[in-house]
Design a protein around this motif. Sequence first.
Motif, PDB file in Angstrom:
ATOM      1  N   UNK A  43     -10.517  -0.642  -2.326  1.00 28.68           N
ATOM      2  CA  UNK A  43      -9.326  -1.226  -1.733  1.00 28.68           C
ATOM      3  C   UNK A  43      -9.619  -1.660  -0.316  1.00 28.68           C
ATOM      4  N   UNK A  44      -8.559  -1.934   0.429  1.00 27.69           N
ATOM      5  CA  UNK A  44      -8.721  -2.186   1.848  1.00 27.69           C
ATOM      6  C   UNK A  44      -8.904  -3.635   2.218  1.00 27.69           C
ATOM      7  N   UNK A  45      -8.793  -4.564   1.279  1.00 29.79           N
ATOM      8  CA  UNK A  45      -8.923  -5.974   1.632  1.00 29.79           C
ATOM      9  C   UNK A  45      -7.748  -6.375   2.500  1.00 29.79           C
ATOM     10  N   UNK A  46      -8.065  -6.941   3.660  1.00 29.68           N
ATOM     11  CA  UNK A  46      -7.002  -7.173   4.640  1.00 29.68           C
ATOM     12  C   UNK A  46      -6.449  -8.579   4.582  1.00 29.68           C
ATOM     13  N   UNK A  47      -6.182  -9.081   3.395  1.00 32.33           N
ATOM     14  CA  UNK A  47      -5.600 -10.418   3.289  1.00 32.33           C
ATOM     15  C   UNK A  47      -4.219 -10.398   3.924  1.00 32.33           C
ATOM     16  N   UNK A  48      -4.082 -11.118   5.041  1.00 32.11           N
ATOM     17  CA  UNK A  48      -2.784 -11.270   5.682  1.00 32.11           C
ATOM     18  C   UNK A  48      -2.093  -9.950   5.963  1.00 32.11           C
ATOM     19  N   UNK A  49      -2.871  -8.903   6.302  1.00 35.66           N
ATOM     20  CA  UNK A  49      -2.244  -7.637   6.654  1.00 35.66           C
ATOM     21  C   UNK A  49      -2.007  -6.716   5.473  1.00 35.66           C
ATOM     22  N   UNK A  50      -2.694  -6.942   4.352  1.00 36.08           N
ATOM     23  CA  UNK A  50      -2.445  -6.112   3.182  1.00 36.08           C
ATOM     24  C   UNK A  50      -3.005  -4.704   3.322  1.00 36.08           C
ATOM     25  N   UNK A  51      -3.825  -4.461   4.332  1.00 40.93           N
ATOM     26  CA  UNK A  51      -4.223  -3.082   4.598  1.00 40.93           C
ATOM     27  C   UNK A  51      -2.985  -2.251   4.881  1.00 40.93           C
ATOM     28  N   UNK A  52      -2.057  -2.815   5.644  1.00 37.44           N
ATOM     29  CA  UNK A  52      -0.816  -2.111   5.950  1.00 37.44           C
ATOM     30  C   UNK A  52      -0.046  -1.833   4.668  1.00 37.44           C
ATOM     31  N   UNK A  53      -0.018  -2.806   3.782  1.00 41.93           N
ATOM     32  CA  UNK A  53       0.664  -2.620   2.507  1.00 41.93           C
ATOM     33  C   UNK A  53       0.016  -1.497   1.723  1.00 41.93           C
ATOM     34  N   UNK A  54      -1.329  -1.493   1.717  1.00 36.30           N
ATOM     35  CA  UNK A  54      -2.030  -0.448   0.987  1.00 36.30           C
ATOM     36  C   UNK A  54      -1.717   0.935   1.516  1.00 36.30           C
ATOM     37  N   UNK A  55      -1.636   1.064   2.826  1.00 38.36           N
ATOM     38  CA  UNK A  55      -1.295   2.364   3.417  1.00 38.36           C
ATOM     39  C   UNK A  55       0.126   2.756   3.057  1.00 38.36           C
ATOM     40  N   UNK A  56       1.025   1.785   3.055  1.00 34.46           N
ATOM     41  CA  UNK A  56       2.400   2.079   2.674  1.00 34.46           C
ATOM     42  C   UNK A  56       2.451   2.558   1.233  1.00 34.46           C
ATOM     43  N   UNK A  57       1.656   1.918   0.381  1.00 31.95           N
ATOM     44  CA  UNK A  57       1.643   2.311  -1.026  1.00 31.95           C
ATOM     45  C   UNK A  57       1.096   3.708  -1.201  1.00 31.95           C
ATOM     46  N   UNK A  58       0.164   4.100  -0.357  1.00 36.73           N
ATOM     47  CA  UNK A  58      -0.401   5.442  -0.462  1.00 36.73           C
ATOM     48  C   UNK A  58       0.682   6.501  -0.313  1.00 36.73           C
ATOM     49  N   UNK A  59       1.652   6.204   0.562  1.00 38.04           N
ATOM     50  CA  UNK A  59       2.739   7.158   0.772  1.00 38.04           C
ATOM     51  C   UNK A  59       3.917   6.935  -0.167  1.00 38.04           C
ATOM     52  N   UNK A  60       4.075   5.707  -0.626  1.00 36.78           N
ATOM     53  CA  UNK A  60       5.226   5.376  -1.457  1.00 36.78           C
ATOM     54  C   UNK A  60       4.842   5.088  -2.895  1.00 36.78           C
ATOM     55  N   UNK A  61       3.570   5.337  -3.221  1.00 38.19           N
ATOM     56  CA  UNK A  61       3.029   4.905  -4.495  1.00 38.19           C
ATOM     57  C   UNK A  61       3.794   5.360  -5.717  1.00 38.19           C
ATOM     58  N   UNK A  62       3.839   4.458  -6.694  1.00 42.62           N
ATOM     59  CA  UNK A  62       4.510   4.758  -7.955  1.00 42.62           C
ATOM     60  C   UNK A  62       3.909   3.886  -9.041  1.00 42.62           C
ATOM     61  N   UNK A  63       4.020   4.350 -10.228  1.00 44.79           N
ATOM     62  CA  UNK A  63       3.535   3.596 -11.368  1.00 44.79           C
ATOM     63  C   UNK A  63       4.421   2.386 -11.642  1.00 44.79           C
ATOM     64  N   UNK A  64       3.914   1.162 -11.425  1.00 44.87           N
ATOM     65  CA  UNK A  64       4.704  -0.007 -11.748  1.00 44.87           C
ATOM     66  C   UNK A  64       4.526  -0.434 -13.191  1.00 44.87           C
ATOM     67  N   UNK A  65       3.562   0.154 -13.866  1.00 40.89           N
ATOM     68  CA  UNK A  65       3.204  -0.286 -15.197  1.00 40.89           C
ATOM     69  C   UNK A  65       3.735   0.711 -16.211  1.00 40.89           C
ATOM     70  N   UNK A 115     -10.377 -14.598  -1.307  1.00 37.05           N
ATOM     71  CA  UNK A 115     -11.138 -13.394  -0.956  1.00 37.05           C
ATOM     72  C   UNK A 115     -12.305 -13.752  -0.034  1.00 37.05           C
ATOM     73  N   UNK A 116     -12.958 -14.865  -0.312  1.00 37.01           N
ATOM     74  CA  UNK A 116     -14.091 -15.292   0.505  1.00 37.01           C
ATOM     75  C   UNK A 116     -13.675 -15.512   1.950  1.00 37.01           C
ATOM     76  N   UNK A 117     -12.471 -16.051   2.154  1.00 34.75           N
ATOM     77  CA  UNK A 117     -11.972 -16.282   3.505  1.00 34.75           C
ATOM     78  C   UNK A 117     -11.809 -14.976   4.271  1.00 34.75           C
ATOM     79  N   UNK A 118     -11.691 -13.870   3.546  1.00 36.44           N
ATOM     80  CA  UNK A 118     -11.575 -12.552   4.175  1.00 36.44           C
ATOM     81  C   UNK A 118     -12.910 -11.810   4.184  1.00 36.44           C
ATOM     82  N   UNK A 119     -13.965 -12.516   3.796  1.00 38.71           N
ATOM     83  CA  UNK A 119     -15.277 -11.893   3.784  1.00 38.71           C
ATOM     84  C   UNK A 119     -15.478 -10.936   2.623  1.00 38.71           C
TER      85      UNK A 119
END
Length: 305
Positions: A43-65, A115-119
């Motif tokens: 994880x951890x790809x920072x597309x447009x600040x998605x690292x923040x989203x990932x951290x939020x999910x770590x605390x708020x995570x739930x099965x969407x499927x 993804x390439x634009x984010x390295x």
Amino acid sequence: MQWKGRRQSDNIEDMRGSGGGFSGGGLRFPGGGFPGGGGRRGGGLSIGGLIVVGLALWFLGINPLVLLDGSMGGGSSLGGGSAAIERPRAGDRDEMRDFVATVLGDTEDTWTEIFKAEGKRYTAPPLVLFSGQIRSACGFASAASGPFYCPNDGKVYIDLAFYDELQQTFDAPGDFAQAYVIAHEVGHHVQDLLGVLPAFNERRQSLGQAQANALSVRVELQADCYAGVWGHYAEKKGLLERGDLEEALNAATQIGDDAIQKRTQGYVVPESFNHGSSAERKRWFKIGFDTGDAGSCDTFSSAKL
């Protein structure tokens, strides 16, 4: 949609006509829920600040499927079942297979560049065509399950007979509506690569059903937004025709939880939503489509959907 003559992905596994199309050794998972991929993909790809989203999910995570009757969720949540429709045998060439392969190929090109634009490097998901039933690494599914993404093997699954139901039962015709379904499932794969889905799997068991449903909605809406991001680039390439966007927005409207509940039971139970209302699904697809920015798909920190 102008799709003919374009590059087709060779990342297609055609299991139609294989007597059930067993793929992998997955079994049903006790208690239902998301048979998660753990930390298999980074994880951890920072597309447009998605690292923040990932951290939020770590605390708020739930099965969407959410599993329905023992089969995989995480698909387009179009509900209902359709009778098995005879399809070409495995390996046969047909127009619908070509269409799916072309759309998949275009999602590969789009997400590879993002993804390439984010390295980072984008690893594309295989797409499995099946007829009637399939056993994936996430368990058994039938055509009634609708399209789905399995994080355990990183594959998208679809019975092409589903498209008949999309048009006939849900009144959502059009090739761009069909493409939206594929792009939504690929959106779940993007979430998997970003670490969103593993975070959900890690935390889901500590949440009650109401919390699970509410956060599942946000995961599904993000996949809708990612589908819109792909649509944005498809339009830039000149692939869209007049009315295509309306086809996708109509599909998003028809498959909202409220629309499905009204159609199947005659009344709406908002607390049971796990994919989003018609208005929400339409809105988030449009956000991705208008911006073309994956970072705009932060459905988790939005105070109001």
